[in-house]
Enzyme design. Structure first.
Site, PDB file in Angstrom:
ATOM      1  N   LYS A 179       0.835  -1.213   0.000  1.00 53.03           N
ATOM      2  CA  LYS A 179       0.000   0.000   0.000  1.00 53.03           C
ATOM      3  C   LYS A 179       0.864   1.256   0.000  1.00 53.03           C
ATOM      4  O   LYS A 179       0.620   2.190  -0.759  1.00 53.03           O
ATOM      5  CB  LYS A 179      -0.927  -0.036   1.222  1.00 53.03           C
ATOM      6  CG  LYS A 179      -1.810   1.177   1.383  1.00 53.03           C
ATOM      7  CD  LYS A 179      -2.956   0.883   2.339  1.00 53.03           C
ATOM      8  CE  LYS A 179      -2.575   0.987   3.792  1.00 53.03           C
ATOM      9  NZ  LYS A 179      -2.364   2.365   4.275  1.00 53.03           N
ATOM     10  N   ARG A 205       2.855   5.951  -3.427  1.00 59.99           N
ATOM     11  CA  ARG A 205       3.996   6.714  -3.950  1.00 59.99           C
ATOM     12  C   ARG A 205       4.137   6.531  -5.457  1.00 59.99           C
ATOM     13  O   ARG A 205       4.523   7.458  -6.175  1.00 59.99           O
ATOM     14  CB  ARG A 205       5.269   6.287  -3.216  1.00 59.99           C
ATOM     15  CG  ARG A 205       5.290   6.820  -1.752  1.00 59.99           C
ATOM     16  CD  ARG A 205       6.107   5.931  -0.849  1.00 59.99           C
ATOM     17  NE  ARG A 205       6.325   6.481   0.476  1.00 59.99           N
ATOM     18  CZ  ARG A 205       5.510   6.331   1.523  1.00 59.99           C
ATOM     19  NH1 ARG A 205       4.381   5.647   1.392  1.00 59.99           N
ATOM     20  NH2 ARG A 205       5.815   6.850   2.701  1.00 59.99           N
ATOM     21  N   GLY A 260      -4.436   8.370   5.754  1.00 57.93           N
ATOM     22  CA  GLY A 260      -3.466   9.324   6.299  1.00 57.93           C
ATOM     23  C   GLY A 260      -2.304   9.530   5.340  1.00 57.93           C
ATOM     24  O   GLY A 260      -1.780  10.650   5.201  1.00 57.93           O
ATOM     25  N   SER A 274       8.094   9.144  11.698  1.00 57.70           N
ATOM     26  CA  SER A 274       6.948   8.985  10.809  1.00 57.70           C
ATOM     27  C   SER A 274       7.371   9.125   9.356  1.00 57.70           C
ATOM     28  O   SER A 274       7.848  10.175   8.937  1.00 57.70           O
ATOM     29  CB  SER A 274       5.874  10.037  11.123  1.00 57.70           C
ATOM     30  OG  SER A 274       4.982  10.164  10.035  1.00 57.70           O
ATOM     31  N   ASP A 307       2.504  -1.123  11.997  1.00 52.53           N
ATOM     32  CA  ASP A 307       1.161  -1.504  11.534  1.00 52.53           C
ATOM     33  C   ASP A 307       0.813  -2.954  11.891  1.00 52.53           C
ATOM     34  O   ASP A 307      -0.345  -3.363  11.764  1.00 52.53           O
ATOM     35  CB  ASP A 307       1.047  -1.317  10.012  1.00 52.53           C
ATOM     36  CG  ASP A 307       1.074   0.161   9.631  1.00 52.53           C
ATOM     37  OD1 ASP A 307       0.834   1.011  10.508  1.00 52.53           O
ATOM     38  OD2 ASP A 307       1.352   0.461   8.453  1.00 52.53           O
ATOM     39  N   ARG A 363      -6.963  -2.858   9.896  1.00 48.81           N
ATOM     40  CA  ARG A 363      -5.971  -3.760  10.506  1.00 48.81           C
ATOM     41  C   ARG A 363      -6.559  -4.498  11.706  1.00 48.81           C
ATOM     42  O   ARG A 363      -6.187  -5.634  11.985  1.00 48.81           O
ATOM     43  CB  ARG A 363      -4.703  -2.999  10.874  1.00 48.81           C
ATOM     44  CG  ARG A 363      -4.089  -2.287   9.669  1.00 48.81           C
ATOM     45  CD  ARG A 363      -2.585  -2.325   9.625  1.00 48.81           C
ATOM     46  NE  ARG A 363      -2.094  -1.611   8.461  1.00 48.81           N
ATOM     47  CZ  ARG A 363      -1.916  -2.142   7.254  1.00 48.81           C
ATOM     48  NH1 ARG A 363      -2.171  -3.421   7.033  1.00 48.81           N
ATOM     49  NH2 ARG A 363      -1.474  -1.409   6.237  1.00 48.81           N
TER      50      ARG A 363
HETATM   51  C1  S3P Z   1       2.998   4.899   6.151  1.00 48.81           C
HETATM   52  C2  S3P Z   1       3.676   5.236   7.297  1.00 48.81           C
HETATM   53  C3  S3P Z   1       3.248   4.822   8.641  1.00 48.81           C
HETATM   54  C4  S3P Z   1       2.281   3.646   8.575  1.00 48.81           C
HETATM   55  C5  S3P Z   1       1.192   3.872   7.558  1.00 48.81           C
HETATM   56  C6  S3P Z   1       1.804   4.044   6.173  1.00 48.81           C
HETATM   57  C7  S3P Z   1       3.509   5.396   4.863  1.00 48.81           C
HETATM   58  O1  S3P Z   1       2.578   5.899   9.262  1.00 48.81           O
HETATM   59  O2  S3P Z   1       1.717   3.419   9.844  1.00 48.81           O
HETATM   60  O3  S3P Z   1       0.307   2.776   7.534  1.00 48.81           O
HETATM   61  O4  S3P Z   1       3.045   4.909   3.807  1.00 48.81           O
HETATM   62  O5  S3P Z   1       4.378   6.279   4.866  1.00 48.81           O
HETATM   63  P1  S3P Z   1       3.374   7.056  10.064  1.00 48.81           P
HETATM   64  O6  S3P Z   1       4.167   7.829   9.088  1.00 48.81           O
HETATM   65  O7  S3P Z   1       2.292   7.884  10.700  1.00 48.81           O
HETATM   66  O8  S3P Z   1       4.230   6.345  11.064  1.00 48.81           O
END
Ligand code: S3P
Length: 436
Positions: A21, A26, A94, A167, A316, A389
């Site tokens: 994912k 990206r 997110g 993050s 995750d 999840r």
């Molecule tokens: C992700 C980064 C992580 C992960 C999310 C996907 C990404 O989040 O938990 O499922 O694709 O960059 P955080 O950047 O908030 O740690």
């Protein structure tokens, strides 16, 4: 959607996990600002990545889907995005919101990005603050802390920024803004987070360098080259079958073409430390990402302790690792996982709440949990809380629990793994009926 799960006689077979994912998002965003056409195979069209596609389309990027797991992205170039005519909807994602904010910060137009109720409750200041420091004008609810975010992009300048939280989404937002900023942008990470953005950008010819925990990026000089590749299987999706095979008394599962980028393999390290029989055979990588084939068999698990970088590398997977810990003997402690509180749901609270209904004994910590493993769980009626999840972790618990497990809100799995329920059927063998 309600799913009823009970323990099959055996869990056996081969799974090719859906495309990763994080890498899928990206692939769409970065090829969208490249010049030319990219062909992406093993793309997982889940709810989250489809949200990214619709946002990029709203800004003029052409995305075609000639087959269910194949997309062609026709990039508009570094200065070709158009002002969207409506609010961008990131839905439950997110990653879409934070990464796209980085791109939007560098565009000479106004955009608004929002999502569902879960997304609108997730912290955005971690991304909007550094983007403001780079010169973007961003407003959002509660002084930019929550979406909807209104982004007036424009002239950005590079900054040096020490990330307060580990993050990859925030790191990537700043890197993407850095592609449009004057001068160098330098990001220092507190710990290693997934580096897919850096790898894809390097493959496209962008000036991105990593030295230890510092990433430096410069403005796009000329153009980004499109990058065609096969997305590696998502280790975060494969993790459900790793745990299911480890805790089921009669199981052998082969997982092929799985991404094994070292920033993502914490789940394998933790399962190994619990005594899981797991073999990883490196395979030919894809677009600078290492992949491997993995075999997991029924195991006698014992408790373990996970904290620090190991938890960042498996963030995750903590809900499904908690399931493994329930089926282990002894205590498992997970610390430094406070980020779980701001995922799609509060994953510390909801994992404990739902697994407790199945007989788990888990103590809550401000940054994790202590799981008292007794080697079993029993079926119960449980709830996904709209968290993909959690839905899949509860299904895995149900595959090894005694009695029936009823999962409410099971449809949410499609956010990251649309074929999860059919893969579960495929692996489940019921001797009584002789059917798979
Ligand atoms: C992700 C980064 C992580 C992960 C999310 C996907 C990404 O989040 O938990 O499922 O694709 O960059 P955080 O950047 O908030 O740690």
């Amino acid at each position: 959607m309600i799913k009823k799960i009970n323990r099959p006689s055996a869990l056996e077979g081969q799974i090719r996990p859906p495309g990763d994912k994080s890498i899928g998002h990206r692939a769409v965003m970065l090829n969208g600002i490249s010049e030319g056409k990219a062909h992406i195979t093993n793309f997982c069209a889940g709810g989250d990545t489809l949200a990214t596609i619709s946002c990029m389309k709203a800004m003029g990027v052409k995305v075609r889907r000639p087959a269910p797991d194949t997309i062609d992205v026709v990039g508009v170039g570094a200065s070709g995005l158009k002002e969207p005519q409506d609010v961008l909807n990131a839905r439950n994602s997110g990653t879409t919101t934070r990464l796209l904010s980085g791109i939007l910060a560098g565009q000479p137009f106004v955009s608004i990005i929002t999502g569902d109720a879960s997304l609108r409750s997730r912290p955005m200041a971690r991304a909007t603050e550094p983007l403001r420091k780079m010169g973007a004008d961003i407003i959002g609810r509660d002084n930019g802390r929550f979406a909807p975010l209104v982004i007036r992009g424009g002239k950005l300048h590079g900054i040096r920024y020490e990330l307060p939280v580990a993050s990859a989404q925030v790191k990537s937002a700043i890197i993407l803004a850095g592609l449009f900023a004057e001068g160098e942008t330098c990001i220092v990470e507190p710990g290693p987070t997934r580096d897919h953005t850096e790898r894809i950008l390097a493959g496209m010819g962008a000036a991105v360098r990593t030295s230890g925990r510092t990433i430096t990026v410069s403005r796009i000089a000329g153009r980004l080259n499109p990058l065609s590749f096969t997305v590696p299987g998502d280790i975060s999706a494969a993790a459900y079958w790793m745990v299911a095979a480890a805790i089921h008394p009669k199981a052998t599962v082969d997982i092929s073409g799985c991404g094994i980028n070292p920033t993502r393999t914490g789940v394998i390290d933790i399962l190994r430390s619990m005594g899981t029989r797991i073999v990883v055979r490196p395979a030919d990588g894809t677009a600078s990402e290492p992949t491997g084939d993995i075999t997991i068999s029924s195991s006698e698990l014992h408790g373990t302790e996970a904290r620090g970088d190991l938890v960042v590398r498996s963030i995750d997977e903590v809900p499904v690792l908690a399931v493994a810990a329930c089926f282990a003997r002894g205590v498992t402690t997970i610390r430094d996982a406070q980020e779980l509180k701001v995922k799609e749901t509060d994953r510390i609270v909801h994992t404990i709440q739902e697994l407790s209904k199945m007989g788990a004994r888990i103590d809550e910590l401000p940054d994790g949990m202590v799981i008292h493993g007794v080697g079993r769980l029993h079926g119960a009626e449980v709830e996904s809380h709209g968290d993909h999840r959690l839905a899949m972790s509860l299904a895995v618990a149900g595959l090894a629990a005694e009695g029936d497990t009823i999962i409410k809100g099971a449809e949410i799995a499609s956010v990251s793994y649309p074929s999860f329920w059919s893969d579960l059927e495929k692996l489940s063998t019921t001797f009584e009926s002789g059917r798979r």
